[in-house]
Motif scaffolding. Structure first.
Motif, PDB file in Angstrom:
ATOM      1  N   ILE A  74       0.833  -1.202   0.000  1.00 36.08           N
ATOM      2  CA  ILE A  74       0.000   0.000   0.000  1.00 36.08           C
ATOM      3  C   ILE A  74       0.867   1.252   0.000  1.00 36.08           C
ATOM      4  O   ILE A  74       0.642   2.194  -0.775  1.00 36.08           O
ATOM      5  N   LEU A  75       1.873   1.279   0.858  1.00 41.36           N
ATOM      6  CA  LEU A  75       2.762   2.439   0.939  1.00 41.36           C
ATOM      7  C   LEU A  75       3.505   2.663  -0.378  1.00 41.36           C
ATOM      8  O   LEU A  75       3.656   3.807  -0.831  1.00 41.36           O
ATOM      9  N   ASP A  76       3.947   1.595  -1.017  1.00 40.62           N
ATOM     10  CA  ASP A  76       4.623   1.720  -2.311  1.00 40.62           C
ATOM     11  C   ASP A  76       3.678   2.288  -3.367  1.00 40.62           C
ATOM     12  O   ASP A  76       4.084   3.123  -4.197  1.00 40.62           O
ATOM     13  N   THR A  77       2.414   1.849  -3.325  1.00 39.13           N
ATOM     14  CA  THR A  77       1.412   2.343  -4.275  1.00 39.13           C
ATOM     15  C   THR A  77       1.098   3.804  -4.009  1.00 39.13           C
ATOM     16  O   THR A  77       0.921   4.604  -4.945  1.00 39.13           O
ATOM     17  N   GLU A  78       1.043   4.175  -2.741  1.00 38.75           N
ATOM     18  CA  GLU A  78       0.858   5.587  -2.386  1.00 38.75           C
ATOM     19  C   GLU A  78       1.991   6.436  -2.957  1.00 38.75           C
ATOM     20  O   GLU A  78       1.760   7.491  -3.569  1.00 38.75           O
ATOM     21  N   ASN A  79       3.212   5.984  -2.750  1.00 35.54           N
ATOM     22  CA  ASN A  79       4.378   6.762  -3.176  1.00 35.54           C
ATOM     23  C   ASN A  79       4.453   6.925  -4.683  1.00 35.54           C
ATOM     24  O   ASN A  79       4.926   7.951  -5.184  1.00 35.54           O
ATOM     25  N   SER A  80       3.976   5.919  -5.417  1.00 29.70           N
ATOM     26  CA  SER A  80       4.064   5.988  -6.880  1.00 29.70           C
ATOM     27  C   SER A  80       2.923   6.784  -7.513  1.00 29.70           C
ATOM     28  O   SER A  80       3.029   7.199  -8.667  1.00 29.70           O
ATOM     29  N   THR A  81       1.837   6.998  -6.762  1.00 25.28           N
ATOM     30  CA  THR A  81       0.663   7.678  -7.333  1.00 25.28           C
ATOM     31  C   THR A  81       0.305   8.991  -6.636  1.00 25.28           C
ATOM     32  O   THR A  81      -0.407   9.822  -7.206  1.00 25.28           O
ATOM     33  N   GLY A  82       0.770   9.174  -5.415  1.00 21.20           N
ATOM     34  CA  GLY A  82       0.400  10.372  -4.652  1.00 21.20           C
ATOM     35  C   GLY A  82      -0.932  10.259  -3.951  1.00 21.20           C
ATOM     36  O   GLY A  82      -1.354  11.183  -3.246  1.00 21.20           O
ATOM     37  N   ILE A  83      -1.614   9.141  -4.121  1.00 19.79           N
ATOM     38  CA  ILE A  83      -2.902   8.923  -3.461  1.00 19.79           C
ATOM     39  C   ILE A  83      -2.666   8.193  -2.138  1.00 19.79           C
ATOM     40  O   ILE A  83      -2.032   7.143  -2.105  1.00 19.79           O
ATOM     41  N   LYS A  84      -3.193   8.772  -1.056  1.00 19.11           N
ATOM     42  CA  LYS A  84      -2.967   8.217   0.276  1.00 19.11           C
ATOM     43  C   LYS A  84      -4.158   7.379   0.748  1.00 19.11           C
ATOM     44  O   LYS A  84      -5.282   7.538   0.270  1.00 19.11           O
ATOM     45  N   VAL A  85      -3.885   6.493   1.675  1.00 20.28           N
ATOM     46  CA  VAL A  85      -4.936   5.794   2.416  1.00 20.28           C
ATOM     47  C   VAL A  85      -4.931   6.397   3.818  1.00 20.28           C
ATOM     48  O   VAL A  85      -4.023   6.143   4.604  1.00 20.28           O
ATOM     49  N   ARG A  86      -5.910   7.231   4.093  1.00 20.36           N
ATOM     50  CA  ARG A  86      -5.983   7.911   5.391  1.00 20.36           C
ATOM     51  C   ARG A  86      -7.043   7.304   6.299  1.00 20.36           C
ATOM     52  O   ARG A  86      -7.091   7.593   7.493  1.00 20.36           O
ATOM     53  N   SER A  87      -7.920   6.492   5.702  1.00 18.74           N
ATOM     54  CA  SER A  87      -9.023   5.947   6.488  1.00 18.74           C
ATOM     55  C   SER A  87      -9.375   4.550   5.987  1.00 18.74           C
ATOM     56  O   SER A  87      -9.041   4.167   4.866  1.00 18.74           O
ATOM     57  N   ILE A  88     -10.054   3.814   6.858  1.00 18.51           N
ATOM     58  CA  ILE A  88     -10.466   2.443   6.564  1.00 18.51           C
ATOM     59  C   ILE A  88     -11.931   2.293   6.937  1.00 18.51           C
ATOM     60  O   ILE A  88     -12.351   2.712   8.020  1.00 18.51           O
ATOM     61  N   CYS A  89     -12.705   1.698   6.045  1.00 23.21           N
ATOM     62  CA  CYS A  89     -14.089   1.336   6.351  1.00 23.21           C
ATOM     63  C   CYS A  89     -14.092  -0.146   6.711  1.00 23.21           C
ATOM     64  O   CYS A  89     -13.986  -1.006   5.839  1.00 23.21           O
ATOM     65  N   ALA A  90     -14.200  -0.422   7.997  1.00 24.05           N
ATOM     66  CA  ALA A  90     -14.039  -1.796   8.487  1.00 24.05           C
ATOM     67  C   ALA A  90     -15.369  -2.548   8.437  1.00 24.05           C
ATOM     68  O   ALA A  90     -15.994  -2.834   9.474  1.00 24.05           O
ATOM     69  N   ASP A  91     -15.799  -2.871   7.213  1.00 22.57           N
ATOM     70  CA  ASP A  91     -17.059  -3.597   7.029  1.00 22.57           C
ATOM     71  C   ASP A  91     -17.015  -4.992   7.636  1.00 22.57           C
ATOM     72  O   ASP A  91     -18.062  -5.631   7.790  1.00 22.57           O
ATOM     73  N   TYR A  92     -15.827  -5.461   7.978  1.00 23.93           N
ATOM     74  CA  TYR A  92     -15.688  -6.739   8.680  1.00 23.93           C
ATOM     75  C   TYR A  92     -16.627  -6.806   9.882  1.00 23.93           C
ATOM     76  O   TYR A  92     -17.245  -7.845  10.153  1.00 23.93           O
ATOM     77  N   PHE A  93     -16.762  -5.683  10.591  1.00 21.76           N
ATOM     78  CA  PHE A  93     -17.520  -5.670  11.835  1.00 21.76           C
ATOM     79  C   PHE A  93     -19.034  -5.581  11.630  1.00 21.76           C
ATOM     80  O   PHE A  93     -19.783  -5.596  12.600  1.00 21.76           O
TER      81      PHE A  93
END
Length: 282
Positions: A74-93
């Motif tokens: 995920i971090l590598d993908t963020e660095n290559s695109t500039g798009i961050k993952v700042r939040s998670i929708c934990a539908d598991y619960f």
């Protein structure tokens, strides 16, 4: 609406995972296992800032959020695109509620949540959304009490890591505010889904009065009163009023597009993003 414009201009504006891609196994919302990376460059071209990652119940161990190697991807993908993952929708619960009466379910869910918090801290995640709606709705006082007791078991770690557990519920505004007060942590906050509130017939003035200062994750959606998700501008959400309230309460959190989608995803999103920007000059 200057403060809201300021937030958007600073690109705190993202998309729910999968909304720019074809449906995964025909599901309306799911982690697109195997092709999740494809969404990042698309989001970048659209001028978005972030993607709210989804943690599903099914195939949870295949989700990159659950493993150090996946976090690195995920971090590598963020660095290559500039798009961050700042939040998670934990539908598991939604499938394994933290407020379940089944102790085995709760024990496993708390272990999953603790792993998620630990791994999220390596990505500078600010919010983990805990859905207590639909099949995981808080149906009675016992459910509410269970949630309070069980969430308190992880408060020390979320406070130490400074990650918000952003609760999404269908409780009346005052009941929701009372729940937050009983948990008593600044790191247990509100996920405000404007479409769901419109569908439930809630008064947004009452909602913001009850917990407007505790909203850290906002879902942009439109729904009919008592009905399902529809294209932005065709449902019962009063967008002008919502944006004015966000400005009044100096909202500084995440704004996530969770708008209506079709099987393909991308073009219907572009249409709705254009509608929102053109009508409200954001």
């Amino acid at each position: 609406m200057d403060k809201l414009r300021f937030n958007l201009m600073n690109k705190k504006f993202g998309i729910m995972q999968g909304r720019l891609l074809p449906k995964y196994k025909g599901k309306f919302q799911a982690h697109p296992l195997g092709y999740w990376k494809d969404e990042f460059p698309i989001a970048s071209k659209l001028g978005l800032d972030s993607i709210e990652f989804i943690l599903d119940y099914n195939d949870v161990e295949k989700n990159p959020l659950m493993h150090k190697s996946g976090v690195k991807e995920i971090l590598d993908t963020e660095n290559s695109t500039g798009i961050k993952v700042r939040s998670i929708c934990a539908d598991y619960f939604m499938e394994a509620p933290i407020h379940s009466d089944n102790t085995a379910i709760v024990d496993k869910s708390l272990k999953i949540l603790q792993r998620l918090i630990e791994n999220s801290s390596m990505m500078n995640i600010t919010d983990i959304v805990i859905p207590c709606v639909d099949q995981s709705s808080l149906k009675n006082q016992k459910d509410i009490n269970n949630l309070i007791v069980n969430l308190k078991m992880v408060l020390s770690i979320v406070e130490r890591k400074n990650i918000n557990l952003s609760l999404e519920t269908d409780l009346e505004p005052l009941s929701f505010a009372n729940l937050l007060d009983k948990i008593g942590s600044e790191n247990v906050t509100v996920n405000y889904d404007i479409g769901n509130s419109a569908s439930l017939g809630f008064d947004s003035d009452e909602e913001f009065k009850a917990y407007g200062d505790k909203i850290t994750d906002l879902h942009i959606k439109d729904r009919l009163l008592g009905g399902g998700s529809v294209v932005l501008g065709t449902g019962n959400v009063d967008f002008k009023k919502i944006f004015n309230l966000l400005s009044k309460y100096e909202f500084k959190g995440l704004i996530i597009f969770q708008a209506f989608r079709d099987d393909e995803g991308l073009e219907i999103f572009k249409k709705q993003m254009s509608w929102l920007y053109n009508n409200f000059k954001l």
